[in-house]
Design an enzyme around this catalytic site. Sequence first.
Site, PDB file in Angstrom:
ATOM      1  N   PHE A  53      31.309 -14.105 -30.348  1.00  0.00           N
ATOM      2  CA  PHE A  53      31.324 -14.031 -32.098  1.00  0.00           C
ATOM      3  C   PHE A  53      32.153 -15.181 -32.621  1.00  0.00           C
ATOM      4  CE2 PHE A  53      32.568 -12.124 -35.761  1.00  0.00           C
ATOM      5  CZ  PHE A  53      31.382 -11.432 -36.341  1.00  0.00           C
ATOM      6  N   TYR A  76      22.468 -24.530 -30.464  1.00  0.00           N
ATOM      7  CA  TYR A  76      22.490 -23.072 -30.088  1.00  0.00           C
ATOM      8  C   TYR A  76      22.578 -22.971 -28.355  1.00  0.00           C
ATOM      9  CZ  TYR A  76      21.429 -18.234 -30.284  1.00  0.00           C
ATOM     10  OH  TYR A  76      21.146 -16.834 -30.156  1.00  0.00           O
ATOM     11  N   TRP A  89      34.417 -15.567 -22.430  1.00  0.00           N
ATOM     12  CA  TRP A  89      33.873 -14.525 -22.001  1.00  0.00           C
ATOM     13  C   TRP A  89      32.550 -14.932 -21.091  1.00  0.00           C
ATOM     14  CZ3 TRP A  89      35.777  -9.600 -22.272  1.00  0.00           C
ATOM     15  CH2 TRP A  89      35.035  -8.587 -22.026  1.00  0.00           C
ATOM     16  N   VAL A 147      25.453 -10.237 -22.520  1.00  0.00           N
ATOM     17  CA  VAL A 147      24.695  -9.481 -21.772  1.00  0.00           C
ATOM     18  C   VAL A 147      24.599  -8.123 -22.378  1.00  0.00           C
ATOM     19  CG1 VAL A 147      24.209  -8.698 -19.367  1.00  0.00           C
ATOM     20  CG2 VAL A 147      25.267 -10.883 -19.889  1.00  0.00           C
ATOM     21  N   HIS A 158      26.891  -2.941 -29.591  1.00  0.00           N
ATOM     22  CA  HIS A 158      27.533  -4.119 -29.544  1.00  0.00           C
ATOM     23  C   HIS A 158      26.849  -5.511 -29.350  1.00  0.00           C
ATOM     24  CE1 HIS A 158      31.674  -6.341 -29.724  1.00  0.00           C
ATOM     25  NE2 HIS A 158      31.200  -6.877 -28.632  1.00  0.00           N
ATOM     26  N   ARG A 210      19.743 -18.580 -15.788  1.00  0.00           N
ATOM     27  CA  ARG A 210      19.596 -19.641 -16.751  1.00  0.00           C
ATOM     28  C   ARG A 210      20.771 -20.676 -16.796  1.00  0.00           C
ATOM     29  NH1 ARG A 210      16.456 -15.759 -17.825  1.00  0.00           N
ATOM     30  NH2 ARG A 210      14.767 -15.509 -19.177  1.00  0.00           N
TER      31      ARG A 210
END
Length: 164
Positions: free
Chosen positions: A66, A122, A31, A91, A97, A136
């Site tokens: 997720f 992470y 995603w 985003v 959500h 980023r």
Amino acid sequence: MATAYHNLSDYNFNSVPNAEKMKFGIVVSEWNFNITGALLEGALNTLKKHGAKEENILVKTVPGSFELTFGVNQLIEYSEVDAVIAIGCVVRGDTPHFDYVCMGATQGITQLNASGDVPVIYGLITTNTMEQAEDRAGGKLGNKGDECAITAIKMIDFAWSLQK
């Protein structure tokens, strides 16, 4: 320190251990792949720049951020990696959500770190806009993938130093 005051790609090359004998896993979300793909590229380039061998880097994809926790857990269980980098991008949208995905992924990665022997890095970017994510992922703030690769190398070195 806030990213606005620190370029994610700036670091002292000599402060990073040699990664020649280290084995890395990377789990990357499909995603927002325009962002996660750039983060993956940054991580791969930085690992190799510090001596990591291509055959010692295992990359797997999951559908979304997720699912990073499950993907990382499976990679640790079924491969022999010294650290895993979890790369994703969420985003903010018009619904809550964003909050659930970010919280779930963050708590999952934290749990893996707290209960496991393999460091999980992470690499989840959580931003308000796509422009912030682009900044980023190789944009004006550097590449979070670079930072994740350096962190993985340093955490493996840390773990190995305690095993001697």
